[in-house]
Design a protein around this motif. Structure first.
Motif, short mmCIF file in Angstrom:
data_model
loop_
_atom_site.label_atom_id
_atom_site.label_comp_id
_atom_site.label_asym_id
_atom_site.label_seq_id
_atom_site.Cartn_x
_atom_site.Cartn_y
_atom_site.Cartn_z
N UNK A 359 0.85 -1.19 0.00
CA UNK A 359 0.00 0.00 0.00
C UNK A 359 0.88 1.24 0.00
N UNK A 360 0.29 2.36 -0.40
CA UNK A 360 0.91 3.67 -0.27
C UNK A 360 0.10 4.44 0.76
N UNK A 368 1.65 17.79 10.21
CA UNK A 368 2.56 17.19 9.24
C UNK A 368 1.79 16.18 8.41
N UNK A 369 2.29 15.97 7.20
CA UNK A 369 1.71 15.00 6.29
C UNK A 369 2.83 14.09 5.81
N UNK A 370 2.65 12.80 5.98
CA UNK A 370 3.68 11.84 5.59
C UNK A 370 3.13 10.91 4.53
N UNK A 371 4.01 10.51 3.62
CA UNK A 371 3.68 9.57 2.54
C UNK A 371 4.76 8.50 2.55
N UNK A 372 4.34 7.25 2.45
CA UNK A 372 5.31 6.16 2.47
C UNK A 372 4.70 4.94 1.79
N UNK A 373 5.52 4.23 1.02
CA UNK A 373 5.10 2.99 0.38
C UNK A 373 5.53 1.81 1.26
N UNK A 374 4.61 0.90 1.50
CA UNK A 374 4.86 -0.27 2.34
C UNK A 374 4.69 -1.51 1.48
N UNK A 376 5.23 -5.75 1.78
CA UNK A 376 5.55 -6.98 2.51
C UNK A 376 6.15 -6.71 3.89
N UNK A 377 5.48 -5.82 4.64
CA UNK A 377 5.88 -5.60 6.01
C UNK A 377 7.09 -4.72 6.21
N UNK A 378 7.47 -3.95 5.21
CA UNK A 378 8.61 -3.04 5.34
C UNK A 378 8.27 -1.71 4.70
N UNK A 379 8.65 -0.63 5.37
CA UNK A 379 8.56 0.70 4.77
C UNK A 379 9.74 0.89 3.84
N UNK A 380 9.46 1.12 2.58
CA UNK A 380 10.54 1.33 1.61
C UNK A 380 11.27 2.63 1.94
N UNK A 381 12.56 2.52 2.15
CA UNK A 381 13.31 3.64 2.70
C UNK A 381 13.30 4.87 1.80
N UNK A 382 13.50 4.67 0.51
CA UNK A 382 13.60 5.82 -0.40
C UNK A 382 12.26 6.48 -0.67
N UNK A 383 11.15 5.88 -0.25
CA UNK A 383 9.83 6.44 -0.54
C UNK A 383 9.28 7.30 0.60
N UNK A 384 10.00 7.42 1.69
CA UNK A 384 9.47 8.12 2.86
C UNK A 384 9.52 9.64 2.65
N UNK A 385 8.39 10.28 2.92
CA UNK A 385 8.26 11.74 2.78
C UNK A 385 7.59 12.28 4.03
N UNK A 386 8.10 13.40 4.52
CA UNK A 386 7.55 14.06 5.69
C UNK A 386 7.47 15.55 5.39
#
Length: 727
Positions: A359-360, A368-374, A376-386
């Motif tokens: 999911x995204x 604050x507004x955060x966006x992150x792609x998950x 298989x149980x892991x937050x993808x590191x390069x997709x994290x936005x804050x």
């Protein structure tokens, strides 16, 4: 000619001949040198040599022994002798064991505390609770003056003064920049509605302004108001007043109380509030005090000695700061005395609560507004936005727009407690993203203040309820002037233990956000174009390249490729092949390269820029960095966008966002889908619910717990082995 002397003669003449009796100089045993060819060691090469893993295995072993003893005891007690003397086993032994196991699981959930801290609200509850308790993340302390009396009583939103006085025309209160952006958004909305075949009345604004200007309020006596507010009562003797109040009781304190109280919000914009505090110990103490009072009032844990029996799941941001995590760990274990603590990221907890595997997550909070792609149980590191805007900015902008259009309650001041609560109520009731609701409508509200009669106001709105949340897609309309004030004033940046370089996590998507906020435009897919490669420094002068934060991050934080050139010298030493001036270049200074200094400069540049990006562009950037060119994964992320947080409850936001994303990605028209959380879960509590699910997993399969004993031995160094995310 003198003949050649023998070796013994030389030793005798030079005084080097050995004259001892061949006895050892010491009786201490001598250790032979290690044979380097056959050298081998097992030090720190097995899991049982780490305290974190060894203690976990010991607990699992002791738990198995305890369960086996309990089972044997239950079997012995379940056998009974009948009247005929025949020993028979109870037929429901299996059922009893199932009930006992269920009771153990229930007991484990009853000793689990889940905490989700936000900038405006704290959500806390036990693992057995269906929903958390929500309380304001605020504390009121005795002070010389309250927050509305500070700075000479300057209100919020701030009114501009001309010749030392506030002008009579509300159109001049907020400056020309806000007026021009407001007018531009109004015209763009009219064009959009005409294109969508919506009816637009030409004189709608005039109707709203004229009605609001000439409508006086009605006065209702307090005893005739059925919905009057129960304000926090204080003792008649000011000396007997409590030193502090927390939560809802703090917001219900009268403005003119005796003694005065001032509100402190320890968390602002997703990080520690360094602007309102002069001492970081006081800041940490306020956080600890709010937690402790929540344990007493909301969870019924009144005795300090009982805290060691409880475990805690603490939710942290996806793109966290190390100092924030280590400080919270110290507060929970040292100050509050909790038995075990584990950390979980917000987006991953949201997928646990929703039951999604990919999911995204778009979390729109208060500040604050955060966006992150998950995946298989892991937050993808390069997709994290804050990004540093949220529902509180919508509230302030909505009030500014209403005041601009002659809102009948012109004295609105968000620094006053009752006005702040009123503004939040108006935003929740009236703000929408549905174009069908953009019509001239008449509303009413009641103004209730301590010690005053209730006033009933009537007012009209037109496009203000939609333009305020549209700031998510045009964040320049929001006021960001004070969000970086006093940044790093009290709490220094986390640095590496060995070389002193900054080590807070950073993502490629967040670097793109910072580049966008610094004024560099994004590409059509929402990402920042790669900067041109910087030429190698040689003796020949070259044109200086413009500063690019993303290029500096790529050069520093990514492992470079192998080079055919020779290895460089030690840090801080000149390279003779590179730094020696050529003929005619004697006046050129030598160039030194210090990677630690470069990392520090890059981190300082990041801190000077407030991460701001339109919501649709931020989602595109996060998915592009998370998919990394994999079209199948990108389609999965676009089809699994989930809006959570209090800001996502705006009516019609998901449909409006879908339309904006389809305009940016016309090739993914069918895949783009934005939905609310499943099973009609409240999007505000979904993250807390996921933390509760994670905390109630089998303890044998969950190695993320940090106990008091382990923390006493190793401190926050345990986080390297205990966190499910890279630390």
């Amino acid at each position: 000619m003198v003949g050649k002397k023998s070796g013994k003669a030389l030793l005798r003449e030079e005084g080097l001949e050995r004259t001892d009796n061949n006895l050892d100089l010491t009786t201490w045993p001598q250790v032979n040198m290690i044979n380097q060819k056959n050298y081998y060691t097992e030090f720190l090469k097995r899991d049982d040599q780490f305290l974190a893993y060894r203690s976990q295995n010991e607990e699992a072993r002791s738990r198995m022994v305890r369960e086996a003893r309990d089972k044997d005891r239950a079997l012995a007690q379940s056998s009974r002798v009948g009247e005929d003397g025949v020993t028979e086993m109870a037929e429901d032994t299996a059922a009893e064991e199932a009930v006992a196991a269920m009771g153990t699981q229930e007991a484990f959930g009853s000793k689990l505390i889940v905490i989700h801290v936000g900038s405006q609200n704290l959500r806390i509850g036990l693992g057995t609770d269906a929903l958390p308790k929500t309380i304001p993340m605020v504390i009121a302390r005795k002070w010389q003056e309250n927050e509305s009396e500070e700075d000479g009583g300057e209100p919020k939103p701030k009114r501009l003064k001309i010749d030392g006085e506030v002008p009579d025309e509300p159109e001049k209160w907020f400056g020309e920049d806000f007026a021009s952006q407001y007018a531009t958004m109004c015209s763009e909305l009219r064009v959009r509605m005409r294109n969508n075949k919506r009816r637009v009345l030409p004189n709608s604004k005039e109707l709203v302004v004229n009605y609001n200007r000439r409508t006086p309020p009605e006065t209702i006596s307090e005893h005739n108001d059925p919905n009057r507010i129960d304000w926090t009562e204080l003792p008649r003797n000011p000396q007997e007043s409590p030193d502090f109040f927390t939560g809802q009781a703090a917001l219900r304190l009268p403005e003119q109380s005796n003694p005065r109280y001032k509100l402190f919000w320890p968390i602002r914009n997703g990080w520690f509030n360094e602007n309102d505090y002069s001492n970081k110990n006081q800041l940490y103490h306020d956080v600890s005090r709010i937690f402790e009072e929540a344990f007493k009032t909301q969870l019924g844990i009144t005795k300090r000695k009982d805290m060691s029996n409880y475990n805690c799941v603490f939710i942290i941001p996806d793109l966290y700061e190390r100092t924030y995590v280590t400080t919270m760990l110290d507060i929970l274990i040292r100050d509050l005395g909790l038995g075990k603590v584990c950390f979980q990221q917000e987006s991953l907890a949201a997928t646990f609560g929703a039951g999604y595997s990919i999911s995204c997550i778009v979390d729109i909070g208060a500040q604050k507004t955060s966006v992150c792609c998950v995946d298989e149980g892991l937050c993808l590191e390069d997709s994290r936005i804050n990004t540093k805007f949220g529902g509180a900015d919508v509230t302030e902008t909505f009030i500014k727009m209403m005041l601009y259009d002659h809102f009948p309650y012109a004295d609105m001041n968000l620094k006053r407690r009752y006005d702040f609560l009123l503004a939040e109520e108006l935003k929740i009731k009236f703000c929408t993203m549905m174009e069908s609701d953009v019509t001239v409508q008449t509303y009413e509200f009641h103004l209730r203040a301590a010690g005053q009669d209730t006033r009933k106001y009537y007012f009209k709105t037109y496009d203000q309820p939609m333009l305020a949340p549209m700031g998510f897609f045009k964040p320049s309309i929001y006021d960001h002037s004070q969000k970086l004030d006093s940044r790093r004033k009290l709490i220094p940046r986390s640095v590496d233990l060995y070389d002193g370089s900054p080590n807070d996590p950073m993502s490629a998507a967040q670097a793109a956000v910072i580049e966008n906020a610094a004024g560099k435009p994004a590409t059509e897919n929402g990402t920042i174009p790669e900067p041109p490669s910087v030429p190698q420094v040689t003796s020949t002068p070259s044109r200086q390249q413009p500063f690019s934060l993303l290029s500096r991050l790529n050069d520093i934080e990514v492992t470079p490729r192998s080079s055919v050139a020779g290895s460089p010298g030690p840090e801080g030493t000149p390279n003779p092949d590179r730094d020696t001036p050529a003929a005619g270049d004697a006046d050129k200074p030598s160039i030194f390269f210090d990677p630690v200094l470069e990392k520090t400069k890059a981190a300082e540049e990041r801190d000077k820029t407030l991460p701001i990006m339109p919501l649709d562009t931020a989602i595109m950037t996060s998915i592009s960095q998370g998919a990394r060119g994999d079209e199948r994964k990108m389609r999965d992320f676009f089809g699994g966008i989930m809006l959570i947080g209090g800001g996502s409850k705006t009516v019609g936001l998901n449909l409006f966002l879908e339309e904006r994303l389809r305009e940016l990605k016309p090739g993914f028209q069918k895949e783009i889908l934005i939905g609310p959380p499943p099973r009609d879960l409240d999007p505000q509590v979904l993250v807390w619910k996921g933390g509760s699910v994670f905390g109630k997993l089998s303890s044998s399969g969950n190695d993320s717990w940090i106990s008091q004993k382990e923390y006493d031995y190793l401190g926050h160094r345990l986080l390297v082995n205990k966190c499910m995310f890279p630390w």
